[in-house]
Design a protein around this motif. Structure first.
Motif, mmCIF file in Angstrom:
data_model
loop_
_atom_site.group_PDB
_atom_site.id
_atom_site.type_symbol
_atom_site.label_atom_id
_atom_site.label_comp_id
_atom_site.label_asym_id
_atom_site.label_seq_id
_atom_site.Cartn_x
_atom_site.Cartn_y
_atom_site.Cartn_z
ATOM 1 N N ARG A 29 1.247 -3.355 10.711
ATOM 2 C CA ARG A 29 1.896 -2.516 9.701
ATOM 3 C C ARG A 29 0.930 -2.326 8.535
ATOM 4 O O ARG A 29 0.122 -3.208 8.220
ATOM 5 C CB ARG A 29 3.205 -3.123 9.201
ATOM 6 C CG ARG A 29 3.058 -4.402 8.380
ATOM 7 C CD ARG A 29 4.424 -4.959 8.007
ATOM 8 N NE ARG A 29 4.331 -6.205 7.257
ATOM 9 C CZ ARG A 29 4.461 -6.317 5.952
ATOM 10 N NH1 ARG A 29 4.683 -5.232 5.208
ATOM 11 N NH2 ARG A 29 4.368 -7.494 5.360
ATOM 12 N N ALA A 30 1.014 -1.167 7.921
ATOM 13 C CA ALA A 30 0.191 -0.853 6.754
ATOM 14 C C ALA A 30 1.056 -0.033 5.808
ATOM 15 O O ALA A 30 1.277 1.165 6.030
ATOM 16 C CB ALA A 30 -1.057 -0.075 7.156
ATOM 17 N N ASP A 31 1.581 -0.682 4.783
ATOM 18 C CA ASP A 31 2.556 -0.075 3.875
ATOM 19 C C ASP A 31 1.909 0.177 2.517
ATOM 20 O O ASP A 31 1.293 -0.720 1.940
ATOM 21 C CB ASP A 31 3.767 -0.995 3.686
ATOM 22 C CG ASP A 31 4.486 -1.291 4.993
ATOM 23 O OD1 ASP A 31 4.419 -0.440 5.901
ATOM 24 O OD2 ASP A 31 5.109 -2.368 5.101
ATOM 25 N N TRP A 32 2.058 1.404 2.022
ATOM 26 C CA TRP A 32 1.547 1.772 0.694
ATOM 27 C C TRP A 32 2.715 2.242 -0.164
ATOM 28 O O TRP A 32 3.275 3.312 0.050
ATOM 29 C CB TRP A 32 0.514 2.894 0.817
ATOM 30 C CG TRP A 32 -0.902 2.443 0.684
ATOM 31 C CD1 TRP A 32 -1.702 2.546 -0.423
ATOM 32 C CD2 TRP A 32 -1.716 1.822 1.692
ATOM 33 N NE1 TRP A 32 -2.956 2.027 -0.164
ATOM 34 C CE2 TRP A 32 -2.991 1.579 1.120
ATOM 35 C CE3 TRP A 32 -1.492 1.438 3.016
ATOM 36 C CZ2 TRP A 32 -4.030 0.981 1.827
ATOM 37 C CZ3 TRP A 32 -2.521 0.845 3.726
ATOM 38 C CH2 TRP A 32 -3.769 0.622 3.125
ATOM 39 N N TYR A 33 3.086 1.412 -1.126
ATOM 40 C CA TYR A 33 4.176 1.733 -2.047
ATOM 41 C C TYR A 33 3.550 2.146 -3.383
ATOM 42 O O TYR A 33 3.314 1.312 -4.254
ATOM 43 C CB TYR A 33 5.080 0.519 -2.246
ATOM 44 C CG TYR A 33 5.798 0.040 -1.000
ATOM 45 C CD1 TYR A 33 7.053 0.535 -0.662
ATOM 46 C CD2 TYR A 33 5.219 -0.928 -0.173
ATOM 47 C CE1 TYR A 33 7.717 0.091 0.470
ATOM 48 C CE2 TYR A 33 5.879 -1.384 0.960
ATOM 49 C CZ TYR A 33 7.120 -0.872 1.278
ATOM 50 O OH TYR A 33 7.775 -1.314 2.391
ATOM 51 N N GLY A 34 3.269 3.433 -3.521
ATOM 52 C CA GLY A 34 2.684 3.932 -4.752
ATOM 53 C C GLY A 34 3.744 4.309 -5.764
ATOM 54 O O GLY A 34 4.887 4.640 -5.415
ATOM 55 N N ALA A 35 3.377 4.262 -7.053
ATOM 56 C CA ALA A 35 4.304 4.626 -8.128
ATOM 57 C C ALA A 35 3.709 5.738 -8.988
ATOM 58 O O ALA A 35 3.924 5.784 -10.199
ATOM 59 C CB ALA A 35 4.625 3.401 -8.977
ATOM 60 N N VAL A 36 2.974 6.661 -8.341
ATOM 61 C CA VAL A 36 2.320 7.743 -9.081
ATOM 62 C C VAL A 36 3.330 8.565 -9.863
ATOM 63 O O VAL A 36 3.099 8.933 -11.022
ATOM 64 C CB VAL A 36 1.527 8.643 -8.107
ATOM 65 C CG1 VAL A 36 1.036 9.909 -8.818
ATOM 66 C CG2 VAL A 36 0.348 7.882 -7.515
ATOM 67 N N PHE A 37 4.480 8.863 -9.249
ATOM 68 C CA PHE A 37 5.464 9.738 -9.883
ATOM 69 C C PHE A 37 6.676 8.990 -10.434
ATOM 70 O O PHE A 37 7.589 9.608 -10.960
ATOM 71 C CB PHE A 37 5.930 10.802 -8.889
ATOM 72 C CG PHE A 37 4.820 11.688 -8.401
ATOM 73 C CD1 PHE A 37 3.992 12.346 -9.300
ATOM 74 C CD2 PHE A 37 4.581 11.842 -7.045
ATOM 75 C CE1 PHE A 37 2.958 13.144 -8.860
ATOM 76 C CE2 PHE A 37 3.549 12.651 -6.597
ATOM 77 C CZ PHE A 37 2.737 13.303 -7.510
#
Length: 290
Positions: free
Chosen positions: A145-153
């Motif tokens: 698994r490769a999860d990216w939880y970004g908060a750009v917006f």
């Protein structure tokens, strides 16, 4: 002799990674800068060297290679044009906004034989790339698994929040390439692509790989800031491999290694062809969401 490089683009990533790494590299001359805003090009050139250009075609004419820090649709257009002019390419992910445009870049690269490097950050970071290579060598993985939880917006501090293409394409296209750049070299090419939507721009991506393993990715730019982060893990016969905290260095160091690859002239796994394959998988996921 230094490789004369022209920089196309003056956005936050050009300031943070491209320009400082190009200016500091001992085998490169940052010869000029072009941007859609002339004042930004002038400021960038004043800070890092070279001269501002009002015409991107003139800049391409004057250099040996181009580094592109533009939205994917514009990157593909100018990358294909530069490659047809015989200029080497230092590109960013995603390579293009459509499969057709990515194929145009690859066709131009193959027709002229120019070198191409696509900057997938973790693949050029010294610590991260070593960890990825170690997992690829281990083999016999059951799943990953490769999860990216970004908060750009969803946060209030990201310099990329004003990016129209990120608002349009979401986490699938922005951080999805990061996930694929880790999963594909370890588990093999994707043979099946499935996707489902969550809240906001969140996408659950599920892949079947050539090795027989499967993988999942959670991709978003709208995670609550307190829940943002990256999680990478492989499970299989070797046990459980979890991406270690603190292994990655500054973006400029990784960009310097990408420039090394371009200067060296040897084919690199993260070339335009790999960029095309990533674009094909992203487009297949987008189609699955429809």
């Amino acid at each position: 002799m230094s490789l004369r490089v022209g920089l196309l683009g003056t956005g936050p990533w050009a300031w943070k990674a491209h320009a400082p790494a190009l200016a500091a590299h001992p085998d490169v001359e940052l010869a000029g800068v072009w941007g859609r805003r002339a004042d930004a090009a002038a400021r960038l050139a004043d800070e890092f060297g070279g001269r501002p250009y009002g015409d991107p075609d003139a800049l391409i004419e004057d250099v040996d290679a181009v580094a592109i820090a533009l939205p994917p649709a514009l990157q593909a257009e100018w990358a294909a044009k530069a490659a047809r002019a015989g200029r080497h390419l230092l590109l960013d992910k995603p390579l293009a906004a459509t499969v057709e445009a990515a194929r145009e870049v690859v066709a131009a690269v193959e027709a002229t034989g120019v070198r191409s490097v696509v900057f997938f950050t973790l693949r050029f970071d010294a610590g991260a790339s070593a960890w990825i290579a170690q997992q690829a060598a281990a083999g016999e993985w059951f799943t990953g698994r490769a999860d990216w939880y970004g908060a750009v917006f969803s946060g209030d501090t990201s310099p990329y929040a004003d990016s129209p293409w990120r608002r349009e394409k979401g986490g699938l296209w922005d951080v999805g390439p990061h996930a694929l750049s880790v999963l594909l070299p370890v588990l093999g090419d994707a043979t099946e692509v499935h996707a489902a939507r969550g809240q906001g721009d969140l996408v659950h991506l599920t892949l079947r790989h050539a090795s027989g393993a499967s993988s999942t990715s959670v991709l978003t730019l709208t995670a609550p800031p307190a829940g943002a982060g990256v999680a990478i893990e492989f499970r299989g016969a070797p046990g459980i491999a979890t991406f270690p905290d603190g292994v990655s260095g500054p973006a400029t160091d990784a960009m310097a290694r990408a420039i090394d690859a371009l200067v060296a002239g040897e084919p690199h796994p993260c070339d335009a062809r790999f960029g095309l394959r990533v674009t094909e998988i992203l487009a297949a996921a987008e189609e699955a969401l429809r």
